[in-house]
Design a protein around this motif. Structure first.
Motif, PDB file in Angstrom:
ATOM      1  N   VAL A  88       5.779 -14.609  -0.996  1.00 11.59           N
ATOM      2  CA  VAL A  88       7.120 -15.150  -1.292  1.00 11.59           C
ATOM      3  C   VAL A  88       8.088 -14.011  -1.618  1.00 11.59           C
ATOM      4  N   PHE A  89       7.687 -13.101  -2.527  1.00  8.46           N
ATOM      5  CA  PHE A  89       8.600 -12.046  -2.969  1.00  8.46           C
ATOM      6  C   PHE A  89       8.844 -10.994  -1.879  1.00  8.46           C
TER       7      PHE A  89
ATOM      8  N   ASP B 152       5.456  -6.036  -8.454  1.00  6.10           N
ATOM      9  CA  ASP B 152       4.490  -5.637  -9.471  1.00  6.10           C
ATOM     10  C   ASP B 152       3.384  -6.664  -9.723  1.00  6.10           C
ATOM     11  N   PRO B 153       3.686  -7.976  -9.734  1.00  2.00           N
ATOM     12  CA  PRO B 153       2.607  -8.939 -10.011  1.00  2.00           C
ATOM     13  C   PRO B 153       1.518  -8.958  -8.939  1.00  2.00           C
ATOM     14  N   SER B 154       1.784  -8.373  -7.759  1.00  2.00           N
ATOM     15  CA  SER B 154       0.834  -8.537  -6.658  1.00  2.00           C
ATOM     16  C   SER B 154      -0.237  -7.453  -6.618  1.00  2.00           C
TER      17      SER B 154
ATOM     18  N   GLU C 197       6.564  -3.227   2.217  1.00  2.00           N
ATOM     19  CA  GLU C 197       7.150  -4.557   2.002  1.00  2.00           C
ATOM     20  C   GLU C 197       6.855  -5.103   0.609  1.00  2.00           C
ATOM     21  N   THR C 198       5.726  -4.671   0.031  1.00  2.00           N
ATOM     22  CA  THR C 198       5.304  -5.247  -1.250  1.00  2.00           C
ATOM     23  C   THR C 198       5.380  -4.242  -2.391  1.00  2.00           C
TER      24      THR C 198
ATOM     25  N   LEU D  90      14.371   2.376   0.371  1.00  2.00           N
ATOM     26  CA  LEU D  90      13.366   2.320   1.425  1.00  2.00           C
ATOM     27  C   LEU D  90      12.810   0.913   1.642  1.00  2.00           C
ATOM     28  N   LEU D  91      13.040   0.051   0.671  1.00  2.00           N
ATOM     29  CA  LEU D  91      12.441  -1.290   0.691  1.00  2.00           C
ATOM     30  C   LEU D  91      12.944  -2.151   1.848  1.00  2.00           C
TER      31      LEU D  91
END
Lengths: 387, 138
Positions: free
Chosen positions: B92-93, A128-130, A123-124, A149-150
């Motif tokens: 959020v994303f 990139d920022p995470s 899911e994430t 696949l997302l």
């Protein structure tokens, strides 16, 4: 396109029904986004369809997210992405467009185009920022297949169940709908190079479930997921349209087992997944060409927050195709050392060094005319901004 | 000598207990049924892992910056402001949450929490909080 339209209309309908007689402020409309620019350099092979052995800046992403929360239990959101990586992408795609109704912590449902909650990072994986890494472990999260696949068209049911005292919590997710492997997915790179063309990519019914056990040991989560895809069929042509036929992928089962432990500044995680693919390419009047692979993939990673602004980490990511012939094309073993510096809550920079053995990656032979070398070092520099 | 030592011990003990006391008030809209919240409850609510407290649906409200914000994040979340916001952006994303409302001042947090059913926020300990209920720690 039709699906996008349907998803968007569902979104608008849900929002409109719920927001009657509310002001714009009550809707809590929010805009968020991020953008990243990456630079790749490899000592040997050109990787991810870039000219990385000369140094390539062809890795750009920009994301815009719009969401609204008309009632405490209902959210609607849409997220679009510009993605360029070498010859991949260079287009704007829809990450998701969905309505989410969360009755309470125990049950919620999303529908529309929704992110598929399989594995530890699916899911994430695009956010990139995470995370610390410039590239997530490619054995499990190949960036060249990320857009396919997302997410999927359909729905996700989710919730958290509190177990008996002393046993922690159980988070569950179940999903179903249709998955589409776009025509430009990394899976098709080698097929395209051999002259095959799948104008519509591949698509079919997908469903699955995931469980995350938040254990009583603070910071430890153990989980498993299993995704199933029914048989996929797609039209395929070759020889500039001289041959036409069908590519068939038989039903897929993709199990994944994972865990993560976080304590203070330390994080360790690992995942194992398997992707057995069995199919064929069938042209009229010709014998069927079999497609067989059986990827066993795993990674182990650790990171440490050195200061409030600096994080460092390392991972080992390995993939072995048990159906492939012996040799470097059967596997990929990737050691990565990574660092990330957050200048503030909006701006960050990353640096990452990979030591890659084996060639079971998204290489295209056209960009490696001299043949693939068995080992490659990959250096990545990246800057990102988010709001 | 003994007297000085006792004074020293008393001062040290007082400093210890003052440092252990939280410098924030946790406030909620009066519609929230709970009258207390544990550190784990608050961590779950303010990191998006949970949206209920004592049977009530709750929505977190944040301070944008300042000492009370930094102290709350350190005491209850265990993250810096940058890491905290990064984790919310990740939600959020990935389509799992909407960013909580955030305000520049304690007064603005109090005003929003007082008028919004289910809202829960934090402010500096000395700030007025009329129209809200204070949640005790447990």
């Amino acid at each position: 396109m039709k699906r996008i339209l349907v998803a968007t209309l569902a979104l608008i309908a849900a929002a409109t029904t719920a927001v009657r007689a509310q002001s714009l402020d009550d809707l809590n409309i929010q805009f968020h986004g991020y953008a990243t620019e990456g630079f790749l350099y490899t000592t040997n092979n050109n990787i991810f369809t870039t000219s990385s052995s000369d140094g390539s800046p062809a890795w750009t992403e920009a994301v815009l997210n719009i969401s609204a929360q008309p009632t405490p239990k209902l959210r609607v959101a849409i997220q679009g992405r510009y993605f360029l990586l070498g010859n991949f992408g260079n287009a704007i795609t829809l990450d998701y467009a969905m309505a989410d109704y969360k009755a309470d912590d125990r049950f919620g449902v999303r529908f529309g185009k929704v992110k598929t909650p399989s594995g530890l990072f699916n899911e994430t994986q695009d956010i990139d920022p995470s995370y610390l890494w410039s590239l997530l472990p490619q054995s499990v999260y190949p960036i060249t297949s990320r857009n396919s696949l997302l997410s999927h068209y359909g729905g996700v049911a989710y919730g958290t169940i509190k177990l008996a005292p002393g046993f922690g919590k159980l988070e569950y997710r179940g999903w179903g709908g249709e998955r589409v492997l776009g025509a430009d997915d990394g899976y098709f790179v080698s097929q395209k190079e051999s002259g095959l063309n799948l104008p519509n990519g591949l698509s079919g019914v997908t469903y699955g479930a995931a469980l995350h056990w938040i254990t009583p040991l603070r910071g430890l989560m153990i989980g498993a997921s299993d995704g199933k895809d029914n048989q996929w069929n797609s039209a395929v042509t070759a020889g500039g349209g001289a041959l036409s036929g069908t590519e068939v992928i038989k039903p897929l089962n993709t199990p994944s087992f994972f865990g993560r432990y976080e304590k203070d500044k330390l994080m360790v995680a690992g995942e194992f997944s398997r992707l057995p693919v069995n199919g064929s390419i069938n042209f009229t009047g010709l014998p069927a060409e079999p497609i067989r692979l059986d990827d066993h993939s795993w990674y182990a990673m650790a990171s440490y927050k050195v200061t409030d602004k600096l994080t460092a980490g390392v991972y080992d990511s390995q993939l072995v195709d048990h159906q492939a012939a012996l040799g470097p094309a059967r596997y990929s073993k990737d050691w990565a050392i990574s660092g990330r510096y957050d200048f503030n809550q909006y701006l960050y920079a990353k640096a990452e060094q990979h030591f890659i053995e084996g060639t079971n990656q998204s290489y295209d032979t056209a960009l490696n005319p001299g043949g693939l070398k068995p080992n490659t070092k990959l250096t990545i520099l990246k800057v990102g901004v988010s709001f | 000598m003994h007297k000085r030592f006792l004074i020293f011990l008393s001062v040290a003990a007082a400093m210890f207990f003052v440092s252990q006391a939280h410098a924030q008030l946790i406030i909620a809209n009066p519609s929230v049924k709970a009258s207390e919240a544990s550190k784990g409850d608050l961590k779950d609510i303010f990191t998006g892992a949970s949206s209920s407290l004592g049977g009530s649906h709750v929505t977190p409200v944040l301070l944008k910056s300042g000492a009370a914000n930094d102290e709350f994040l350190a005491a209850y979340i265990g993250k810096s402001d940058a890491a905290f916001m990064a984790s919310w952006r990740s939600l959020v994303f990935s389509g799992q949450a909407t960013m909580p409302k955030s305000f520049d001042s304690d007064a603005a947090v109090v005003e929003y929490v007082a008028k919004t059913p289910g809202a829960i926020g934090y402010i500096g300990k000395g700030s007025p909080h009329e129209g809200t209920k204070v949640l005790a720690g447990k």
